[in-house]
Scaffold this active site. Structure first.
Site, PDB file in Angstrom:
ATOM      1  N   HIS A   1       0.935  -1.100  -0.114  1.00  0.00           N
ATOM      2  CA  HIS A   1       0.192   0.025   0.042  1.00  0.00           C
ATOM      3  C   HIS A   1       1.012   1.170   0.225  1.00  0.00           C
ATOM      4  CE1 HIS A   1       0.117   1.172   4.521  1.00  0.00           C
ATOM      5  NE2 HIS A   1       0.317   0.168   4.676  1.00  0.00           N
TER       6      HIS A   1
ATOM      7  N   ASP B   1       5.849   2.657   7.062  1.00  0.00           N
ATOM      8  CA  ASP B   1       4.567   2.081   6.872  1.00  0.00           C
ATOM      9  C   ASP B   1       3.827   3.048   5.846  1.00  0.00           C
ATOM     10  OD1 ASP B   1       2.266   0.852   6.812  1.00  0.00           O
ATOM     11  OD2 ASP B   1       1.710   1.175   8.909  1.00  0.00           O
TER      12      ASP B   1
ATOM     13  N   GLU C   1      -5.199   1.497   2.173  1.00  0.00           N
ATOM     14  CA  GLU C   1      -5.016   0.248   3.044  1.00  0.00           C
ATOM     15  C   GLU C   1      -5.365   0.588   4.557  1.00  0.00           C
ATOM     16  OE1 GLU C   1      -2.822  -2.610   5.876  1.00  0.00           O
ATOM     17  OE2 GLU C   1      -2.596  -0.486   5.649  1.00  0.00           O
ATOM     18  N   GLU C   2      -4.762   1.753   4.988  1.00  0.00           N
ATOM     19  CA  GLU C   2      -5.066   2.209   6.275  1.00  0.00           C
ATOM     20  C   GLU C   2      -6.397   2.579   6.929  1.00  0.00           C
ATOM     21  OE1 GLU C   2      -2.522   1.812   8.452  1.00  0.00           O
ATOM     22  OE2 GLU C   2      -0.740   2.106   7.233  1.00  0.00           O
TER      23      GLU C   2
ATOM     24  N   ASP D   1       4.348  -5.459   3.645  1.00  0.00           N
ATOM     25  CA  ASP D   1       4.025  -4.289   4.521  1.00  0.00           C
ATOM     26  C   ASP D   1       4.854  -4.748   5.670  1.00  0.00           C
ATOM     27  OD1 ASP D   1       2.582  -2.477   5.875  1.00  0.00           O
ATOM     28  OD2 ASP D   1       0.580  -3.019   5.436  1.00  0.00           O
TER      29      ASP D   1
ATOM     30  N   HIS E   1       3.341   3.539  13.237  1.00  0.00           N
ATOM     31  CA  HIS E   1       2.451   4.702  13.249  1.00  0.00           C
ATOM     32  C   HIS E   1       2.906   5.950  14.330  1.00  0.00           C
ATOM     33  CE1 HIS E   1      -1.319   2.604  11.461  1.00  0.00           C
ATOM     34  NE2 HIS E   1      -0.276   2.265  10.753  1.00  0.00           N
TER      35      HIS E   1
END
Ligand SMILES: [Zn+2]
Length: 333
Positions: free
Chosen positions: A62, A164, A194-195, A217, A304
């Site tokens: 992603h 990410d 994706e998130e 990922d 994140h």
């Protein structure tokens, strides 16, 4: 291109979920010389096709990142925001941000907010203006912002706000360059959204109908001070072959095939069981009548947050494993 250099270029591009035009353009330019065809679908996925006569193999990474979306502009010019993906206010406060048009600001908590229980509604973006009128000249409700912190390298470690999943995009691009004569019909897909719930990969997999799929990922690690030692992955121990996360239980045949590639190529690997969090593999494996799906995961610390950190050696292992699987003679199903 060197992996870190590529990573820095990807890191500089704008691309929170639903607003991936900037990052898509950068990836498209990098991929085009190595592809037979590059297309963008309705959702915004970038589909890089390297044609072959064998079965269809889809790799997905992603390209969207987590971010902020402006929901309200206050009289004094402060911006209130919603979240795109899994942003935790506590992990994000006091971080510089940037908008697509270059406007910069910082994400800060209200004076009296309790740090441990910080809610998004108690935080705001300060873009350095003094009135709503001034703010509206720069920003509209619906505009998106991302962390504006640097990507840097320290020895084997690479740190960036968006490993990410820009690191996996860099890995796919590098693997695409290394694949010479694959018997397979290869699709390198850079997915959107994706998130916010694996949305892009769902339509991309529907269109491609792959025989095999591999999602690339980042995955969580438990090798830092105070960690509970309940995870399976550590930084520096190689590419992580996904067995399971909360969105997918990988097909045992795929785990075995990736294991075989690792053994044959002497590629360091470990097994990945991510107890909380999903990947594009989750959406892909239930597409159509089902797709044989696996995952290659990059061990990553502080996911994140604005300082996601991984090992370049692990990334190299992921590139080699991706390229090896792409070139593996596979049976059509
Ligand atoms: Zn991710």
């Amino acid at each position: 291109m060197e992996l870190f250099e590529r990573m820095k270029k990807l890191n500089a591009a704008h691309g929170p979920s639903g607003d991936e035009g900037g990052i898509r353009a950068v990836i498209q330019e990098m991929a085009a010389p190595y592809a037979d065809e590059v297309t963008t679908d309705t959702m915004g996925n970038l589909i890089v096709h390297k044609a072959g006569s064998g079965p269809k193999v889809m790799f997905a990474a992603h390209m969207d990142s987590i971010g902020f979306i402006v929901t309200h502009i206050e009289e004094e010019g402060f911006l209130r925001v919603g979240r795109l993906g899994g942003i935790s206010p506590k992990e994000a406060v006091y971080t510089p941000v940037r908008f697509k048009n270059g406007v910069r600001g910082c994400f800060v908590p209200e004076e009296k907010a309790e740090f441990g229980k910080l809610k998004l509604d108690e935080c705001y973006l300060d873009i350095g203006v003094r009135s709503a009128e001034e703010a509206k000249k720069l920003i509209r409700v619906g505009d998106t912002a991302v962390y504006d912190t640097p990507a840097f390298q320290t020895g084997d470690a690479v740190t960036s706000p968006y490993l990410d999943n820009r690191i996996s995009c860099a890995i796919l691009l590098e693997a695409l360059e290394r694949v010479q004569n694959s018997p397979n019909d290869l699709y390198f897909v850079f997915t959107v959204q994706e998130e916010v719930g694996l949305r892009g990969s769902k339509t991309a997999a529907f269109a491609i109908q792959p025989d095999y799929a591999v999602a690339v990922d980042v995955t969580d690690v438990d090798d830092t001070p105070g960690s509970e030692k309940s995870g399976t992955v550590q930084v520096g121990k190689g590419a992580a072959i996904k067995v399971m996360d909360s969105s997918v239980i990988c097909h045992p045949a795929m785990v075995e095939l990736l294991d075989q590639n690792a053994r044959e190529g002497d590629i360091p690997t470990q097994r990945d069981i991510l107890r909380a969090g999903g990947t594009d593999a989750g959406a892909i494996h239930t597409t159509g009548a089902g797709v044989l799906t696996g995952g290659i995961s990059v061990p990553c610390r502080y996911i994140h947050t604005p300082v996601e950190t991984a090992s370049l050696e692990d990334c190299e292992a992921c590139i080699r494993l991706t390229a090896a699987f792409a070139q593996r003679p596979l049976k059509a199903l």
